[in-house]
Design a protein around this motif. Structure first.
Motif, PDB file in Angstrom:
ATOM      1  N   ASP A 190       3.660  50.768 -12.839  1.00  0.00           N
ATOM      2  CA  ASP A 190       3.589  51.460 -14.122  1.00  0.00           C
ATOM      3  C   ASP A 190       3.581  52.956 -13.832  1.00  0.00           C
ATOM      4  OD1 ASP A 190       3.373  52.078 -16.764  1.00  0.00           O
ATOM      5  OD2 ASP A 190       1.537  50.960 -17.132  1.00  0.00           O
ATOM      6  N   LYS A 243       4.752  51.732 -21.550  1.00  0.00           N
ATOM      7  CA  LYS A 243       3.386  51.269 -21.261  1.00  0.00           C
ATOM      8  C   LYS A 243       3.462  49.876 -20.637  1.00  0.00           C
ATOM      9  CE  LYS A 243       2.107  51.912 -25.499  1.00  0.00           C
ATOM     10  NZ  LYS A 243       1.266  51.941 -26.728  1.00  0.00           N
ATOM     11  N   THR A 244       4.035  49.829 -19.439  1.00  0.00           N
ATOM     12  CA  THR A 244       4.352  48.545 -18.817  1.00  0.00           C
ATOM     13  C   THR A 244       3.113  47.687 -18.610  1.00  0.00           C
ATOM     14  OG1 THR A 244       6.171  49.668 -17.661  1.00  0.00           O
ATOM     15  CG2 THR A 244       5.547  47.464 -16.893  1.00  0.00           C
TER      16      THR A 244
END
Length: 528
Positions: free
Chosen positions: A355, A362-363
């Motif tokens: 991320d 907003k992984t």
């Protein structure tokens, strides 16, 4: 060479001593100079604000107009709604200071070049590990709903799904430490370490002993750590000390004398890669509290996973992307070409993913929310912090309200009072929706894990707080139907037995003074 600090002095190396971490050292060190220059910059800014006060009426009406204009602008940005509310309150309450602070962060002073370099490296390496479409198709046929997360991770970050990877779950820092030492001794080609915290002591001393030995044998050893270590754990010239051992070392975002939004983005990842065939990730840093040789916050409960097989290449690539940020000619071969040895007893699917706070994806949060939204029976969570935006809180509550058993284990002994009070500010609403919240009585939970329906899990570095979900570089391993799923759930249940369930009446029982504090801190939670 023993594991104590004195052993390193016997080799003629000048490594950090405990006595060097005192007040005098801080004042007269490079860190002291940086703090002094920070203070000068703050005084100059304050002087400008005081000068503006001589224009009282103009400042008053101009401030109102500026606050309204900036607030309307903020409302129309793509920011998280919770962050929008925080900025609007700050701008309306302190129009000049709030606006300057917002513009300072919005203009990305100090990290624009970092973002550009990362984007360039990621774009140029998307094809370094080509996706195996037959593996994705196999995953999709097994579980079309779960495979959607694989499609998401491939689309936003080029993180492919792998098979033929064995994932072993390590329920304690002590277990992880022992396994790390065993695997490091077997290294023949390269060792890559990327960690948020490195602190001298028994844990790092023993690991460093092996790293130095392997470097002497010709193994390519690289260490990367976050620049915040210079504040409390390591001297600024530590990379030079490691280079004297034959170890290549870099510091991510080292401290400089100038205020920069660069400092808001930390490398919170924990990655160890050995020969491209073995990798570790999880919550465990290199400091003695992670293996309970220090017990400041009671028993330290942390977890990790060890991967062996094809998926390790993804962690190798993640490390090399960060390592090459400041390289004029980034090199990714031959380390990605090392053959992996798929274990014969592996099953299921694995997706290592990272991320990045600079790509606006907003992984980490999306993967967590996907698990919550698809769960049918249960979602069991361990996290050291619980500082939620509106979307994540809604996802957790919705899962519970539609009949999914949602249980969250949080620390019983806080490491910091501010995040602890913010966590408790969410308890009441979650409990009202049927979420079961527990606190780990023996001490501090530092594990970051999700496990759901006996079929999928995530173990990594991603906390349930704004820092991890918005501001840090993070990583994790998503696992579907791997052999470790049962071990993760078993560990959750065993940890649950050592935890106490929180009710609405007991939320503030031991810390009543934190309740009023939480009301004010929650206003600025997205900025912490």
């Amino acid at each position: 060479m023993s594991i104590e600090r004195k052993s390193f002095r016997d080799t003629g190396l000048r490594l950090l001593k405990k006595g060097q971490k005192g007040i005098l050292h801080a004042i007269f060190s490079r860190f002291g100079i940086i703090i002094l220059l920070f203070a000068i910059q703050a005084i100059l800014l304050l002087s400008v604000l005081i000068w503006f006060q001589s224009f009282t009426s103009e400042l008053f009406f101009g401030g109102i107009a500026t606050g309204l204009f900036v607030s309307v602008y903020i409302l129309n940005t793509r920011s998280d709604p919770s962050a929008k509310l925080t900025w609007i309150i700050l701008v309306m309450a302190f129009p000049v200071f709030g606006t300057l602070l917002y513009l300072y962060t919005e203009f990305e002073i100090g990290h624009r070049s970092l973002r550009d370099r990362i984007e360039k490296i990621v774009d140029s390496t998307k094809t370094k590990i080509p996706p195996e479409y037959e593996v994705f198709e196999s995953f999709r046929k097994t579980d079309p709903c779960a495979a959607s997360v694989a499609g998401y991770l491939e689309n936003v970050g080029s993180f492919p799904v792998f098979d033929k990877t064995k994932v072993s779950y390590l329920p304690l820092g002590e277990d992880t430490f022992d396994e790390m030492l065993f695997q490091l001794e077997k290294a023949r080609h390269f060792i890559f370490l990327e960690y948020f915290i490195i602190d001298e002591g028994i844990m790092w001393g023993k690991i460093l002993e092996i790293l130095a030995k392997k470097a002497k044998e010709g193994v390519d050893v690289r260490v990367m750590y976050d620049g915040t270590n210079e504040l409390t754990t390591l001297p600024h010239d530590y990379p030079k000390m490691l280079r004297n051992l034959g170890i290549k070392c870099k510091v991510f975002a080292p401290l400089t004398p100038f205020i920069s939004t660069h400092y808001n983005y930390r490398d919170h990842r924990k990655i160890m890669v050995i020969d491209g065939n073995t990798a570790f990730t999880g919550g465990i840093n290199f400091a003695d509290r992670y293996i309970n040789r220090e017990t400041v916050h009671g028993h330290w409960k942390d977890t990790a996973v060890m991967l062996k097989g094809k998926a390790v290449k993804a962690f190798t690539l993640m490390f090399l992307q960060m390592w090459n940020i400041d390289e004029r000619e980034p090199v990714f071969e031959p380390w990605l070409s090392f053959p992996t040895l798929p274990p014969e007893d592996s099953k299921g699917f694995v997706i290592p993913y990272g991320d990045c706070p600079l790509d606006r994806n907003k992984t980490g949060e999306m993967v967590y929310m996907d698990i919550l939204n698809r769960a049918k029976k249960y979602v069991h969570i361990m996290s050291p912090y619980l500082i939620l935006d509106g979307e994540m809180e809604t996802a957790i509550r919705f899962a519970a309200e539609r009949g999914v058993e949602v249980k969250i284990i949080l620390p019983g002994v806080p490491d910091k009072l501010s995040p602890y009070s913010l966590a408790k500010s969410h308890y009441s609403a979650l409990i009202d929706s049927g979420v079961e919240i527990y606190e780990y009585e023996p001490g501090f939970i530092h594990a970051k894990s999700f496990v759901a329906d006996d079929i999928e899990a995530v173990v990594g570095t991603i906390n349930l707080d704004y820092r991890s979900l918005y501001h840090h570089f993070e990583c994790a391993a998503y696992c579907y139907n791997t052999a470790c799923i049962g071990d993760i759930e078993k560990d959750f249940q065993e940890t649950l037995e050592k935890s106490v369930r929180i009710t609405k009446k007991t939320i503030w029982k031991n810390y009543p003074f934190l309740k009023p504090l939480s009301f004010f801190i929650k206003i600025i939670a997205p900025l912490l």
